[in-house]
Design an enzyme around this catalytic site. Structure first.
Site, mmCIF file in Angstrom:
data_model
loop_
_atom_site.group_PDB
_atom_site.id
_atom_site.type_symbol
_atom_site.label_atom_id
_atom_site.label_comp_id
_atom_site.label_asym_id
_atom_site.label_seq_id
_atom_site.Cartn_x
_atom_site.Cartn_y
_atom_site.Cartn_z
ATOM 1 N N ASP A 5 0.317 -1.022 -0.099
ATOM 2 C CA ASP A 5 -0.008 0.086 0.111
ATOM 3 C C ASP A 5 1.270 0.756 0.171
ATOM 4 O O ASP A 5 1.889 1.298 0.761
ATOM 5 C CB ASP A 5 -0.819 0.153 1.088
ATOM 6 C CG ASP A 5 -1.589 1.280 1.514
ATOM 7 O OD1 ASP A 5 -2.062 1.647 0.281
ATOM 8 O OD2 ASP A 5 -1.715 1.838 2.562
ATOM 9 N N ASP A 11 -0.357 4.862 0.833
ATOM 10 C CA ASP A 11 -0.311 6.368 2.108
ATOM 11 C C ASP A 11 -0.886 5.271 3.127
ATOM 12 O O ASP A 11 -2.153 4.375 3.431
ATOM 13 C CB ASP A 11 -2.233 7.122 1.577
ATOM 14 C CG ASP A 11 -1.769 8.078 0.607
ATOM 15 O OD1 ASP A 11 -0.853 8.313 0.434
ATOM 16 O OD2 ASP A 11 -1.902 6.921 -0.486
ATOM 17 N N ASP A 48 -1.771 -0.227 6.280
ATOM 18 C CA ASP A 48 -1.213 -0.125 7.773
ATOM 19 C C ASP A 48 -3.304 0.402 8.324
ATOM 20 O O ASP A 48 -3.332 0.293 8.961
ATOM 21 C CB ASP A 48 -1.100 1.113 7.291
ATOM 22 C CG ASP A 48 -1.887 2.213 7.008
ATOM 23 O OD1 ASP A 48 -1.982 3.375 7.050
ATOM 24 O OD2 ASP A 48 -1.284 1.996 5.587
#
Length: 250
Positions: free
Chosen positions: A18, A20, A179
């Site tokens: 990922d 961001d 995250d």
């Protein structure tokens, strides 16, 4: 009981990352974008959107909360301006740049990006951090359904030549670095094991969402050797906050 061995070595066929909150702490910059977007829209609760939408595609958030603006062209322009307008609020996740550059130094491409952000924004973050983009660079416009749908991560693993192998999962070992809950769900649905990065959510939340191993940031992991005979790259976790007992089983 969780694993306690440190360092911990895991061999995988591919890594999917990922962006961001995983490679770059861009949430403060994106939050400023939402606040600016909502200034002239009394019906739009910027703080609520900021709170709930991390891991979503911006298009999906606008379609839900400001549908009159839900066009891909508008979203591409809106997100594309974030690094230049609000980049001062963004920093790399510690160790992320080195990890990505080390991945790029392997003799064979073993990683892909799968982000809910637009290409316009994600590609500029990579320039911002001075990271060469991998060939498989999957963004919001690359998929019909955003996370938590698994499409982006299925595209990533398929693009690297490691689709789900139900007969022998050990022949297609893929790690997703994430995250956020939406991304964790997407990665798990794509048959991957999840490395949770405890930047946006704490370790307990990431554990609850089903991460297989949890690290504070990329300073906790480094690349080992690439084995061309098995087409595997070694990940060495020098430290971690949690690891499932079956982490090494596929």
């Amino acid at each position: 009981m969780p694993l306690t061995e440190k360092p911990l070595s895991v061999k995988v066929n591919a890594c999917l990352l990922d962006v961001d909150g995983t490679i770059i702490i861009s949430q403060p910059a994106i939050a400023e974008m939402w606040r600016n977007f909502g200034k002239d829209k009394p019906y739009f609760d910027s703080e609520h959107v900021i709170k709930i939408s991390h891991g979503w595609r911006t298009y999906d958030a606008i379609a839900k909360f400001a549908p009159d603006f839900a066009t891909h062209e508008f979203v591409a322009k809106l997100e594309g301006a974030i690094p230049e307008k609000y980049g001062k609020f963004a920093v790399q996740v510690p160790g992320a740049v080195k990890f990505c550059n080390d991945m790029n130094s392997l003799p064979k491409e073993k990683w892909a990006v799968a982000t809910s952000g637009t290409f316009e924004m994600a590609s500029q973050w990579f320039k911002f951090l001075n990271i060469k983009r991998p060939e498989n660079f999957i963004t919001a416009s690359s998929v019909k359904e955003g996370k938590p749908a698994p499409e982006c991560y299925l595209k990533g693993r398929n693009g690297l030549g490691f689709p789900i192998n139900k007969q022998d999962p050990s022949k297609s070992k893929v790690f997703v670095f994430e995250d956020a809950p939406a991304g964790i769900a997407a990665g798990k649905a794509a048959g991957c094991k999840i490395v949770g990065i405890a930047t946006t959510f704490d370790a307990d939340t990431l554990k609850e969402k089903g991460c297989d191993i949890i690290i504070k940031n990329f300073e906790s992991v480094k690349l080992g050797k690439y084995d061309p005979s098995t087409d595997e790259v070694e990940l060495i976790f020098n430290d971690y906050l949690y690891a499932k007992d079956d982490l090494l089983k596929w």
